[in-house]
Design an enzyme around this catalytic site. Structure first.
Site, PDB file in Angstrom:
ATOM      1  N   GLU A   1     -11.783  22.458   8.361  1.00 41.17           N
ATOM      2  CA  GLU A   1     -12.734  23.400   8.939  1.00 41.17           C
ATOM      3  C   GLU A   1     -12.839  24.588   7.993  1.00 41.17           C
ATOM      4  O   GLU A   1     -11.907  25.388   7.871  1.00 41.17           O
ATOM      5  CB  GLU A   1     -12.268  23.862  10.324  1.00 41.17           C
ATOM      6  CG  GLU A   1     -13.324  24.686  11.014  1.00 41.17           C
ATOM      7  CD  GLU A   1     -12.885  25.234  12.353  1.00 41.17           C
ATOM      8  OE1 GLU A   1     -11.820  25.869  12.431  1.00 41.17           O
ATOM      9  OE2 GLU A   1     -13.617  25.024  13.335  1.00 41.17           O
TER      10      GLU A   1
ATOM     11  N   LYS B   1      -6.483  39.461  25.040  1.00 41.86           N
ATOM     12  CA  LYS B   1      -6.167  39.949  23.697  1.00 41.86           C
ATOM     13  C   LYS B   1      -7.312  39.473  22.803  1.00 41.86           C
ATOM     14  O   LYS B   1      -7.343  38.340  22.367  1.00 41.86           O
ATOM     15  CB  LYS B   1      -4.845  39.352  23.213  1.00 41.86           C
ATOM     16  CG  LYS B   1      -4.084  40.204  22.202  1.00 41.86           C
ATOM     17  CD  LYS B   1      -4.869  40.603  20.968  1.00 41.86           C
ATOM     18  CE  LYS B   1      -4.879  39.548  19.893  1.00 41.86           C
ATOM     19  NZ  LYS B   1      -5.745  39.908  18.753  1.00 41.86           N
TER      20      LYS B   1
ATOM     21  N   GLU C   1      -8.858  25.595  22.604  1.00 43.79           N
ATOM     22  CA  GLU C   1     -10.106  25.211  21.915  1.00 43.79           C
ATOM     23  C   GLU C   1      -9.901  25.591  20.449  1.00 43.79           C
ATOM     24  O   GLU C   1      -9.833  26.761  20.108  1.00 43.79           O
ATOM     25  CB  GLU C   1     -11.292  25.934  22.548  1.00 43.79           C
ATOM     26  CG  GLU C   1     -12.618  25.309  22.171  1.00 43.79           C
ATOM     27  CD  GLU C   1     -13.157  25.873  20.877  1.00 43.79           C
ATOM     28  OE1 GLU C   1     -12.766  25.377  19.796  1.00 43.79           O
ATOM     29  OE2 GLU C   1     -13.984  26.787  20.950  1.00 43.79           O
TER      30      GLU C   1
END
Ligand code: TXE
Length: 483
Positions: A385, A177, A252
């Site tokens: 982030e 996906k 990750e």
């Protein structure tokens, strides 16, 4: 059927397949904000079809192929990707907005993953175990079966390459996906792979939204392993869904990676790397060097040099191949701009700022890279982030403080250390909480061969290198009692 990768079809069983729901999603060119292609808006029915095709391949031709045969197919795929690198780079550059040269490097890295894992397919085996008299015991490596791959939009070809090539080399059949913002290159790579003899069903792509196709994939009972690259929040949802069925997951989840510069460093070598580590892909890189920690005695002189380097960065459309392209979508531009505005309104010092090329199309998602100095360690731009070209600099005194600051975020993906002192290099490598530590370089030019992954909220499990292939296997112990 005259269907192609950019016209709204899934890739299932080596064929272009229309979505069951007959809906498509427009693909937006980040360089001008205009739609230029369409992808299928997949749902649970499409995921069902892809998983069924993968299961058939796993129990059929692909599952029965020898490791040597699998490796040879993957090597042909590698060669084909390499031959089509210019075409794939053009697709990726338009889709992601990344400068053409970076997109070409990504295509070559994708080819390299297929080459690396193709070569490895017949070299990773199990082992025998000394046991009681009258037994022979061995531990054999097996593929998981059907693996689910949730790939983001920032490095489609690289992240696809590092997980899918490893999974296929280990003998799994894959359902992917890809990210809804950028995935056209992957549909084209899948088509190329079929042309190289990858059997039908070994590789399937269902496009669409994370909340629809993505969550259907994570809920599907036919998936035996997931690899996910994306945000910690979505990673949690993926892991929770997988936990319902006790399915293993590799996550990750990005980072807030520090670059640590000591006073004895070779600054001429460090400087371009410090800039590139945050400007590359407009900062939308999981391993972006987004925090800069500089030893106090060289803090101001280094910032002065870096400020000039930031000032010189030009931002423009992917096709113009400047140092920096646009961000992926309007909401990402708005998100990054909010961080920049917050830092400015908090009075943080701007040391350098790039500029947007005057001829960049007005509707593009451009943001000038910016370097902030004297950033408090707990400020949001030093903790979160941002996923944009924003570098937060701060000073430190001595190794202990450098380590404390470097480790003081929720993330732990990558760290860079710049020093000529060999003993300090080793001490820092040991003390930094990160999955990879780079000394006097950053990123090792992509490092296909180097195990990669995080600690803490950067995730768990490893991709790339030999570890990456092992992640896509499980151990079966066979105990034979023969007297
Ligand atoms: O990520 P998401 P987004 C970080 C980065 C960025 C932020 C948000 O900080 O600013 O995440 O980006 C799929 N079930 N990274 O919103 O949601 C989705 O379709 C299953 C870091 O794009 O994590 C896409 O394919 N799948 C990063 C993928 O997950 C779901 C790369 C990533 O999307 C899903 C990208 C669901 N419920 C963003 N919801 C890195 N580590 O490099 C979404 N997805």
């Amino acid at each position: 059927m005259n269907a192609r990768y950019d016209q709204g079809f899934h890739w299932i069983g080596n064929r272009w397949v229309p979505g069951a729901g007959e809906h498509t999603l427009p693909m937006i060119d980040p360089s001008d904000g205009q739609p230029f292609a369409a992808i299928a808006r997949g749902d649970a029915r499409d995921v069902d079809a892809a998983v069924a095709a993968a299961r058939e391949a796993f129990e059929g031709e692909w599952g029965r192929a020898s490791a040597l045969e699998r490796g040879r197919v993957l090597m042909r795929v590698a060669a084909s990707i390499q031959e089509h690198a210019d075409e794939l780079a053009a697709i990726e550059s338009r889709d992601c907005g990344k400068p053409l040269g970076q997109a070409r490097s990504d295509a070559l890295a994708c080819a390299r993953y297929f080459e690396f894992y193709g070569g490895l397919a017949d070299k990773v085996g199990g082992y025998t175990i000394p046991f009681q008299a009258g037994y022979t015991v061995f531990a054999e490596r097996e593929p998981h079966g059907v693996t689910g791959h949730i790939v983001p939009w920032n490095y489609p070809m690289q992240i696809f390459g590092r997980t899918v090539a490893a999974a296929l080399a280990a003998g799994n059949a894959c359902v992917v996906k890809p990210g809804e913002d950028a995935c056209l290159s992957l549909l084209r790579v899948a088509e190329l792979a079929a042309g190289c003899g990858l059997p039908a069903g070994a590789l399937n792509l269902v496009t669409g939204l994370g909340s629809e196709a993505g969550s259907a994939l994570t809920a599907h009972p036919g998936i035996d392993h997931y690899s996910f690259t994306g945000s910690p929040e979505t990673g949690t949802r993926v892991a929770q869904a997988a936990a319902e069925r006790h399915v293993p997951v590799t996550l990750e989840l990005g980072g807030k990676s520090p670059q640590i510069v000591f006073a004895d460093a070779d600054l001429d070598a460090a400087l371009p790397s410090l800039v590139n580590a945050i400007v590359q892909n407009a900062g939308q890189t999981c391993s972006a060097g987004s925090r800069l920690l500089v030893e106090r005695s060289i803090y101001e002189p280094l910032l002065a040099r870096l400020g000039k380097a930031f000032d010189a960065v030009r931002v423009g459309p992917g096709a113009a191949n400047l140092a920096c392209g646009p961000l992926i979508r309007r909401s990402q531009l708005e998100r990054v701009a909010r961080f920049v505005e917050m830092a400015e309104s908090d009075g943080l010092r701007v040391v350098g700022r790039g500029s947007i090329a005057p001829d960049a199309p007005a509707g593009g998602f451009y943001l000038a890279p910016v370097l902030f100095a004297d950033v408090p360690a707990d400020h949001p731009i030093a903790q979160q982030e941002i996923f944009g070209p924003v570098l937060a600099a701060m000073s430190f005194d001595g190794e202990d403080e450098a380590v404390r600051l470097a480790n003081a975020t929720r993330y732990g993906l990558v760290a860079g250390v710049w020093t000529r002192d060999g003993a300090r290099q080793m001490r820092m490598a040991r003390r930094l909480r990160a999955g990879q530590v780079f000394i006097n370089n950053y990123g090792a030019a992509g490092g296909v061969e180097l195990p990669f992954g995080g600690v803490k909220s950067s995730g768990h499990g490893r991709e790339k290198g030999i570890e990456g292939l092992l992640s896509f296997t499980t151990i079966k112990t066979v105990a034979v009692r023969h007297g």
